[in-house]
Design a protein around this motif. Structure first.
Motif, short mmCIF file in Angstrom:
data_model
loop_
_atom_site.label_atom_id
_atom_site.label_comp_id
_atom_site.label_asym_id
_atom_site.label_seq_id
_atom_site.Cartn_x
_atom_site.Cartn_y
_atom_site.Cartn_z
N ASN A 34 -0.56 -11.40 4.37
CA ASN A 34 0.20 -10.81 3.27
C ASN A 34 0.88 -9.50 3.63
O ASN A 34 1.47 -8.85 2.76
CB ASN A 34 -0.72 -10.59 2.07
CG ASN A 34 -1.19 -11.91 1.50
OD1 ASN A 34 -0.39 -12.70 1.04
ND2 ASN A 34 -2.48 -12.16 1.59
N LEU A 546 -4.32 4.99 0.92
CA LEU A 546 -3.84 3.98 1.87
C LEU A 546 -4.80 2.81 1.95
O LEU A 546 -4.47 1.75 2.48
CB LEU A 546 -3.67 4.59 3.26
CG LEU A 546 -2.76 5.82 3.31
CD1 LEU A 546 -2.72 6.38 4.72
CD2 LEU A 546 -1.36 5.45 2.87
N ASP A 547 -6.02 3.03 1.43
CA ASP A 547 -7.02 1.98 1.56
C ASP A 547 -6.72 0.77 0.70
O ASP A 547 -7.10 -0.33 1.03
CB ASP A 547 -8.40 2.54 1.20
CG ASP A 547 -9.09 3.10 2.42
OD1 ASP A 547 -8.78 2.60 3.52
OD2 ASP A 547 -9.91 4.01 2.28
N ASP A 548 -6.08 1.02 -0.44
CA ASP A 548 -5.91 -0.15 -1.30
C ASP A 548 -4.47 -0.64 -1.36
O ASP A 548 -3.97 -1.00 -2.42
CB ASP A 548 -6.47 0.12 -2.70
CG ASP A 548 -6.21 1.54 -3.14
OD1 ASP A 548 -7.18 2.24 -3.42
OD2 ASP A 548 -5.03 1.94 -3.16
N GLY A 549 -3.80 -0.64 -0.26
CA GLY A 549 -2.47 -1.21 -0.23
C GLY A 549 -1.99 -1.23 1.19
O GLY A 549 -2.74 -0.92 2.10
N TYR A 550 -0.74 -1.63 1.35
CA TYR A 550 -0.21 -1.67 2.71
C TYR A 550 0.49 -0.36 3.03
O TYR A 550 1.63 -0.33 3.45
CB TYR A 550 0.72 -2.85 2.88
CG TYR A 550 -0.02 -4.15 2.81
CD1 TYR A 550 -0.84 -4.53 3.86
CD2 TYR A 550 0.06 -4.98 1.70
CE1 TYR A 550 -1.56 -5.72 3.82
CE2 TYR A 550 -0.64 -6.16 1.65
CZ TYR A 550 -1.45 -6.52 2.71
OH TYR A 550 -2.16 -7.69 2.66
#
Ligand code: SF4
Ligand code: SF4
Ligand code: SF4
Ligand code: SF4
Lengths: 717, 375
Positions: A34, A546-550
């Protein structure tokens, strides 16, 4: 088996991938389905990026040169790195053998104390500006930030630079004065929906394969692809129109395209009036470049110039891409300005699926520039000469900072040759292979009183060092990389560092403590916090976000900011976009009777930069085990050169031996050599002439001659 | 009467937990942001039962990216075998992958069914490294109620549910699993916990059939590989067409790396010397590696036929020098040589190459193109 999500360490696409870890061993890679850039794909380098990480050649302990006390200036110099042919097949062995008698192992404490003592002494006796620092586009943002802090706050010099000088400094220079920001304006995910894609001086499918994939998607959806490149590489084969202009004639080509656009009334007048300045003067210059004049200079037919101009201007969703083919010239800045002019002329900037898109080569070259690992700016391009910016950094760092801009990479080496620079600290770079004119580079390094090299392998440069420090690879540390579309993404630690190697950020912190400046960070996220504090465009970028997305695309100005997909919306970063007229200037060296060829250099698909990583990867090394010279079939016949014959290529600076690749993919009169190979180093040949503004060397053009080497042995490998 | 079983969904994690005591448990887990990956399972409740049909492939557990084969200290006689004998149970793979594994089994274990090796028509050529892993691995596969848009197993007969060729196959019936066992290993892992299972009733069979029918209606692709094969055999697909295909190939190797059927590997040898400070490592022949080396290892790593070096011969000659030849060879292997050798296509229709190919020249897309454009 664990699978750790991280980012590919090779090119600026910044593809997402998983490193497979089994019992502490990295045993494979798989793509992230993804991820917005790679979408389940990877290029061959990404697929094979696991192999070098735990290679037995990794440096695992600090090394100190034996007798380094006597070895001060010129007496006892280390031998030249071998430019002979390497071992057979697989992994090249001469690359890794290092004369162990030159170095001895040391503890971290000893090595760092020794460095601290030496640097302090040199700083005190010869002044801080006698020390130069090279940061690295392969290291994380946090590390680059700390390195520039180390140079400025601990050493007290602005002599910090890195290899962006050699690839996109002209982009920064050219776009700062026209747009006000030197980054890719738009995003990779927009490419597939573009209607016209104009690629100039970029071998996209090989050097930014996943961006190439998005371009191909656009073509599959009916977009027109136009490529300007002297080589018929893969992207050119896919193109609807391929302009084979002569290397170094980009300004003439672009100016005559703009000439057509103006003469045929395809300009966007409203945009020019509202958003830009200095059009009239620019128009005067452009009027001199009719397509016929363009044809005479570039070798591209006037008809093709007209076609490209009409197509690019007529469509609203036109994206313009460029890369090293534009920047690595003595007219690099001018080339970039010409590109910027073209985008402004037709209003192809400031909205989605348009823009001027420099493709940045290395995984974090965007980030290392953002972090201020360049002599003239702090992080976020805040100029060192700007008193208020300097005051801000002085307050945060608690020291007073130098006011005058520092030396660039090539200038540092020149200064060393003139005995002006006494010491260098090189992190993750290999200038012996990557910088133009190897002989001069080596001479400069040998002149140094003190050289520290911090790397993951014993590079050709490290062989000249007095102290070699073992660093952790991308799989052994935390941090962030910024890809070419300004996307700041997190890399994650998958395994422990090899032996006693330490992450670069930790090494810098420990060293500065030893030098009496307390750099105290628990982890990279703390460094990121400081970056965010001092850098407006990174203000909202924090590790936990930044941990929960690109990742997030800068500018990201506060913690709720979603990031910016494309730049210069409604207004250019500098206010009004500025047309800066540029004239065509011929390259520094023109082919002549003695050196009849134009030599252009670049990368090959399977190797990467100086090969420290790819040449230790079985599949990649097997595919391209040696240096090949692309030469047109006509030229080859004239010189009696057969395919795969050994040939000698010489320029005014030196000569190398390599294998001929006789092909019709390159235009007659031009030859191409990749620069990865230490045994046939293209940069023995290249011309160190610099762009006057950006100080980027002219890698893409120099005059060369080609000779057959007598025994015409078949290609043996 | 068939003896299929029913497993109450509430008992699944208990069953898996018991199994994990005996062997490594591997299954689909959430990766980063909507990704799924197969990996060792930490918390059983974290297994992603909602994992989409064509999740990344579990081939690497029987045929890993890098496999260490053996090691030799040069001063000693002995060769140390590094064969991997870990016991694994892989949960949640799909019928197409299971079919692929059956095909690889034949490739790596049985005698060749064609006449390739004329001298030894019945020779057994077993790959001990693969077979060691394979014999120690049990698969619990799950039929696909919801095929992905890229799937086309129905056209190749490898899914979305299997009749045979699995260890244990689960079918999701909403609140319970319909459990079929198809091998001795499969029987062992169900029979040891027989108390968790009930015997399937009429209603269960009906429900299972219903689910199967509805799954079949959900396929978006209909790919006729046989038709493509016939066209290739009839010489209708011209070189200019392959030329067109190959200009789009990025030579990334993804289609082979991701393909559950592909088995290419390269063998390299590495020697370590004791020279401090760090032993250099070379890929050279063992015999030569002896010079100055103290220890050497033979490893094999994934390789793909799309690479030029794949067929480079000792003299430096590369038979498939042109990209188009390599592209063609992949197609011919999958569609012509596999059927000749194994009576099956070298493609199980998992659709992974459709996802991974950056050039968009995957087997489904190009087959479709051949169907439409070449009469
Ligand atoms: S395209 Fe670039 S970032 Fe992506 S896998 Fe290839 S080298 Fe890595
Ligand atoms: S060829 Fe493609 S669709 Fe067929 S099995 Fe391989 S990856 Fe799956
Ligand atoms: S191809 Fe068939 S068996 Fe494989 S995942 Fe898709 S639906 Fe399931
Ligand atoms: S995945 Fe596509 S681009 Fe990559 S090697 Fe295979 S066919 Fe070529």
């Amino acid at each position: 088996m664990e699978k750790v999500p991280t980012i590919c360490p090779y090119c600026g696409c910044g593809c997402g991938l998983y490193l497979h870890v089994d019992k502490g061993i990295i045993c494979g890679v798989s793509p992230s389905r993804n991820h917005p850039v790679s979408k389940g794909s990877l290029c061959v380098k990404g697929w094979n990026c696991y192999e070098f990480i735990q290679h037995p050649d990794r440096l695992t302990k600090p090394l100190i040169r034996i007798n380094s006390k006597e070895h001060t200036t010129s007496k006892k110099n280390p031998p030249l790195p071998p430019f002979s042919k390497g071992g057979r097949g697989g992994i090249n062995s001469s690359l890794v053998t290092h004369n162990s008698s030159l170095f001895r192992e040391a503890s971290w404490d000893e090595a760092l104390s020794y460095i601290a003592k030496k640097l302090t002494k040199i700083k005190n006796t010869s002044g801080p500006d006698s020390i130069g620092v090279l940061s690295s586009a392969k290291c994380t943002n946090e590390e680059n930030y700390l390195m520039m802090k180390f140079a400025r706050a601990v050493l007290g010099t602005n002599n910090i630079d890195h290899c962006a000088r050699l690839c996109h400094s002209s982009t920064l220079g050219g776009l700062a004065s026209t747009f006000g920001s030197g980054a890719m304006t738009n995003s990779i995910s927009e490419i597939a929906d573009a209607r016209v894609i104009f690629v100039i001086g970029s071998n996209t499918t090989e050097q930014h394969p996943m961006i190439g994939m998005h371009m191909l998607d656009a073509v599959n959806r009916g977009a027109i692809l136009m490529v300007a490149d002297p080589r018929r590489n893969m992207i050119a084969e896919l193109a609807h129109i391929h302009l084979k202009h002569k290397s170094g004639t980009d300004v003439a080509l672009l100016n005559s395209i703009m000439n057509v656009i103006i003469n045929e009334g395809l300009v966007d007048i409203a945009f020019i009036k509202r958003r830009t300045e200095n059009f009239d003067e620019f128009e005067k210059v452009i009027s001199k470049y009719s397509p016929d004049i363009g044809e005479a200079i570039t070798g591209v037919s006037a008809d093709d110039i007209r076609k490209v101009a009409r197509m690019y201007a007529a469509e609203t969703r036109s994206m313009l891409f460029f890369s090293m083919g534009i920047t690595q010239h003595i007219t690099g800045v001018d080339n970039v300005r010409a590109c910027a002019n073209l985008a402004m002329l037709t209003a192809h900037v400031g909205h989605a699926m348009t823009g001027l898109n420099p493709l940045r080569g290395q995984n974090n070259v965007q980030g290392s520039c953002d972090m201020g690992a360049i002599p003239e700016v702090y992080s976020g391009y805040q100029n060192v000469k700007d008193a208020s910016a300097r005051k801000k950094f002085e307050a945060a760092w608690g020291v007073s900072l130098p006011k005058k801009s520092g030396l660039t990479l090539i200038e540092m080496l020149n200064a060393s040759r003139r005995n002006k620079l006494k010491a260098m600290y090189i992190m993750g770079e290999n200038p012996v292979i990557s910088d133009p004119d190897v002989k001069h580079t080596i001479e400069a390094l040998k002149k140094l009183n003190f050289l520290i090299v911090q790397d993951i392998f014993m590079t050709e440069t490290a062989k000249f060092a007095h102290v070699v420090l073992p660093a952790a690879s991308f799989a052994e540390k935390e941090g962030t990389f910024t890809n070419t579309e300004r996307r700041v993404q997190k890399i994650r630690k998958a395994i422990e560092p090899a032996g006693k190697a330490m992450p670069d950020w930790q090494i810098i912190c420990e060293l500065s403590k030893k030098m009496g400046y307390n750099m105290d960070y628990k982890a990279p996220y703390e460094v990121m916090e400081e970056i965010a504090l001092l850098t407006p465009s990174y203000r909202g970028i924090l590790h936990h976000r930044l941990d929960d997305g690109y990742g997030l695309q800068w500018p990201c100005t506060d913690v709720n900011h979603p990031g910016t997909q494309f730049l210069h919306r409604k207004k250019f970063a500098r206010g009004l976009g500025s047309f800066i007229p540029v004239h065509y200037l011929p390259p520094d060296e023109q082919p002549d009777e003695k050196y009849p060829f134009i030599l252009t250099t670049g990368r090959s698909y399977f190797q990467y930069h100086t090969g420290t990583m790819t040449r230790r990867t079985t599949t990649l090394e097997r595919e391209q085990p040696e240096c090949t010279v692309e030469i047109n079939a006509e030229d080859a016949e004239q010189f009696g050169i057969k395919n795969r014959a050994k040939i000698k290529v010489s320029t005014r600076r030196g000569s190398i031996e390599a294998v001929a690749d006789v092909t019709d993919k390159i235009i007659p009169g031009t030859i191409f050599i990749p620069f990865h190979f230490h045994e046939a180093s293209a940069n023995v040949l290249t011309n160190p002439a610099l762009d006057p503004y950006a100080k980027i060397p002219e890698y893409k053009v120099c005059a060369a001659k080609v000779e057959r080497i007598h025994e015409e042995r078949p290609y043996i490998k | 009467m068939k003896k299929d079983l029913i497993l109450n969904k509430n008992y699944l994690s208990y069953w898996l937990r018991q199994l994990r005591k005996e062997m490594q448990l591997i299954g689909p887990m959430r990766g980063f942001k909507g990704d799924f990956v197969f990996k060792s399972i930490g918390q059983i409740h974290e297994i992603s039962l909602d994992c989409p049909a064509s999740a990344p492939l579990p081939k690497e557990f029987v045929f890993p990216h890098v496999e260490e084969m053996f090691e030799k200290v040069f001063s000693e006689q002995e060769i140390k075998d590094l064969q991997n004998n870990d016991k694994r149970i892989i949960f949640g793979i799909r019928p197409c992958d299971m079919s692929a594994i059956n095909l690889i089994d034949r490739f790596y274990s049985s005698k060749f069914e064609s006449s390739y090796d004329l001298a030894h028509p019945n020779r057994k050529s077993e790959d001990s490294y693969y077979m060691a892993r394979r014999r120690n691995t049990v698969f619990i596969s799950i039929g696909c109620n919801n095929p992905d848009p890229t799937c086309f197993c129905n056209s190749v007969g490898t899914g979305p549910f299997l009749e045979s060729g699995f260890d244990v196959q689960l079918t999701d019936l909403g609140d319970r699993y319909f459990v079929q066992t198809g091998s001795k290993a499969g029987k062992t892992i169900t029979n040891s916990y027989r108390y968790l299972f009930e015997e399937a009733q009429r209603q269960d069979y009906d429900d299972q059939y219903e689910i199967m029918l509805s799954a079949l209606t959900k396929f978006e692709k209909r790919i006729n590989l046989e038709e493509t094969r016939q066209k290739i055999l009839a010489g209708k697909v011209r070189d200019s067409f392959w030329e067109w295909v190959s200009t789009r190939c990025f030579e990334c190797g993804g289609c082979v790396y991701e393909c559950p059927v592909c088995t290419c590997f390269n063998i390299v040898e590495r020697t370590e010397t004791d020279k401090s400070p760090r032993p250099p490592l070379r890929a050279m022949a063992f015999t030569k590696g002896g010079q100055g080396g103290i220890k050497g290892k033979r490893i094999r790593i994934w390789d793909t036929c799309f690479f030029k070096g794949f067929t480079r011969m000792a003299g430096g000659n590369i038979p498939a020098e042109k990209k188009v030849m390599r592209t063609k060879r992949w197609w011919f292997h999958k569609l012509l040589y596999y059927p000749e050798q194994f009576k099956r296509f070298g493609c199980v229709g998992c659709g992974r190459c459709t996802i991974t190919c950056p050039g968009r020249i995957d087997i489904a897309t190009i087959s479709q193109k051949i169907k439409v454009e070449i009469k």
